[in-house]
Design an enzyme around this catalytic site. Structure first.
Site, PDB file in Angstrom:
ATOM      1  N   TYR B 139      -5.379 -12.091  -1.466  1.00 13.92           N
ATOM      2  CA  TYR B 139      -7.062 -12.218  -1.587  1.00 13.92           C
ATOM      3  C   TYR B 139      -7.173 -12.814  -2.909  1.00 13.92           C
ATOM      4  O   TYR B 139      -8.218 -13.678  -3.147  1.00 13.92           O
ATOM      5  CB  TYR B 139      -7.540 -10.782  -1.538  1.00 13.92           C
ATOM      6  CG  TYR B 139      -8.664 -10.603  -1.701  1.00 13.92           C
ATOM      7  CD1 TYR B 139      -9.804 -10.890  -0.941  1.00 13.92           C
ATOM      8  CD2 TYR B 139      -9.281 -10.070  -3.052  1.00 13.92           C
ATOM      9  CE1 TYR B 139     -11.144 -10.565  -1.080  1.00 13.92           C
ATOM     10  CE2 TYR B 139     -10.626  -9.659  -3.171  1.00 13.92           C
ATOM     11  CZ  TYR B 139     -11.340 -10.102  -2.408  1.00 13.92           C
ATOM     12  OH  TYR B 139     -12.849  -9.747  -2.669  1.00 13.92           O
ATOM     13  N   LYS B 143      -9.663 -16.232  -3.425  1.00 12.44           N
ATOM     14  CA  LYS B 143     -10.801 -16.362  -4.354  1.00 12.44           C
ATOM     15  C   LYS B 143     -10.860 -17.365  -5.609  1.00 12.44           C
ATOM     16  O   LYS B 143     -11.608 -18.201  -5.705  1.00 12.44           O
ATOM     17  CB  LYS B 143     -11.088 -14.746  -4.884  1.00 12.44           C
ATOM     18  CG  LYS B 143     -11.629 -13.881  -3.754  1.00 12.44           C
ATOM     19  CD  LYS B 143     -12.957 -14.221  -3.246  1.00 12.44           C
ATOM     20  CE  LYS B 143     -13.238 -13.432  -2.122  1.00 12.44           C
ATOM     21  NZ  LYS B 143     -14.462 -13.789  -1.643  1.00 12.44           N
TER      22      LYS B 143
END
Lengths: 310, 310
Positions: B139, B143
């Site tokens: 994640y 990002k």
């Protein structure tokens, strides 16, 4: 030992292939590239294809592949001129390669050619291992993204990745290419061959340099190092030496004679200057030196290296 | 003014939509999400779809769109559990959105929700604006990659991008989700509602926190700031406040009574701890403060904010 070299038709890829075969004559080495200007000899398997085409890795990456050297890329000037092509090859292609690595019998070592084009814009006078990448080109952006992918695939145990931020490689043989750094080799290579050359940047321009021999050594060393030698980012800034264009030309004159230096004409090119001026010039590379990577002893060595190879 | 909010079916997206409409009642606001647990009222257009599906932006992003708030993501725990889904939505989806933005009548403002999950591993005690992202989750990796894409698309004039690294948002309403940070809201929200709750991390665990109201303010402020206020990276670490789990529970007790604190049981969860322990806890956010972003005055305020909203 089965090895894939992407960009294996290029100058660095083909020299790396020779070096890998010299140290392990039993190695099975596949070279993947979009074109092979100089077809490799029969000891290598050459596969022509686009990194991001759907079936290329079905051909280029058999399940028993042990290692991948990922050198293929659309170069800086090319990726800046053709935004879509740059993302297609440099991002989608790298992602496709990593996806293909997940299907291998065991997680391969992946040595990834990143670049100091990772850095740009407002930079400290001397960059170091803590400097945050702030690329000012699409090429640099794509290289940094590739580093993050390599790190995440490594963390997940899908590959054993190692990313090298390459200085500008000088002296490249052959012809000028679309890399914005192409001039750094042309201003040496062409005069050494007795050919006049235009330099698109002022002679005060600084360049962070590594020779072809040293960068091939670095790829092999990156492969040899144990996983434990790498930071979790799996990225390292390679050592280099800093010279201005003037110092490069002077070094060439020292090696090959003052007449050669007169073959360089300064013809400003705003597009090239616009890219090159965002690049970093000076680094402290403590981590790389600690890991055993080596810079050139002198730029004269790099000039002689080219003379001997050519 | 036409605005798209991705993740518009979520808690932050729907609050942001209300805030944007309150300041400009004539705004045409489209909410895109994979599901709408609470269907929006008739003043909004809701579109159900997957970010990375081929035609979704043909429906969600008319050519006269002026601004995009990109909040949609597979959350940290979800992207860690399903590697392919995380890359599909968080990387391919973001890329597809940016590609779609190139087709608009004029380059839209794009406010991108990044995360402090950009940081991880061996970190300084106090992070600042120069700390290099070293994500330790897929994640976080996705990002950071999104930030670099936003910066490059901006540099090319295709969008006017602004990336915000969000602290952990507390107190989130609703139910626990797959985010590894979900506990930080559950340990306040559930006891406030008189419900017992398991806390998967020790009470000494530090959390970098921003309240829902402040993060909605931050999205709007990021939109309002002139392009010249942004660094070339177009990224900023939002301000927050640092509390341990114990301090959070004590603050809840101060606001709602000591009995509430007894509803929190400590039930270690190695998977959650493994993710959370890699996250940063303390920041200096000089750049964000200079740009006018604001942290919460106190955690008690955040607890009361939840009570009032609920």
């Amino acid at each position: 030992m089965r090895i894939l070299i992407t960009g294996g038709g290029g100058f660095l890829g083909s020299r790396l292939a020779q070096a890998l075969l010299a140290r392990d004559p039993a190695a099975k080495i596949t070279l993947l590239d979009v074109a092979f200007p100089n077809p490799p000899d029969g000891r290598f398997t050459a596969i022509t294809g686009d990194l991001a085409s759907p079936d290329v890795f079905a051909r280029a990456l058999p399940a028993d592949t042990d290692a991948v050297f990922h050198l293929a890329a659309v170069v800086s000037g090319g990726a800046e001129a053709d935004f879509d092509l740059g993302y297609h090859v440099n991002l989608d292609g790298t992602r496709a390669l990593l996806e293909a690595c997940r299907k291998l019998a065991k997680p391969p070592k992946v040595v990834y050619a990143s670049s100091v084009a990772a850095f740009g814009g407002k930079l400290p006078d001397v960059l170091d291992d803590t400097t945050t990448p702030t690329p000012q080109t699409s090429y640099g952006t794509q290289k940094v993204i590739g580093e993050y992918l390599v790190a995440d695939w490594t963390r997940k145990g899908m590959i054993d990745g190692r990313s090298l931020r390459l200085p500008t490689i000088v002296v490249r043989p052959g012809k000028p290419n679309l890399a914005a750094s192409s001039f750094a080799s042309s201003i040496i290579r062409e005069p050494l061959a007795g050919v006049a050359v235009d330099c698109p940047v002022p002679d005060t321009t600084g360049v962070w340099i590594l020779s072809p021999r040293r960068v091939v050594d670095a790829f092999v060393h990156a492969y040899d190092l144990p996983a434990s030698a790498w930071p979790t980012s799996r990225v390292v800034n390679l050592p280099g030496i800093t010279l201005t264009v003037r110092e490069m030309i002077d070094a060439m004159a020292t090696v090959a004679g003052a007449e050669k230096a007169k073959l360089v004409r300064f013809v400003p090119d705003a597009r090239i200057q616009g890219i090159v001026k965002t690049w970093p010039v000076r680094f402290r590379t403590d981590k790389a030196l600690e890991m055993g990577f080596k810079a050139d002893e002198s730029f004269e060595d790099a000039v002689r290296q080219h003379g001997n190879a050519g």
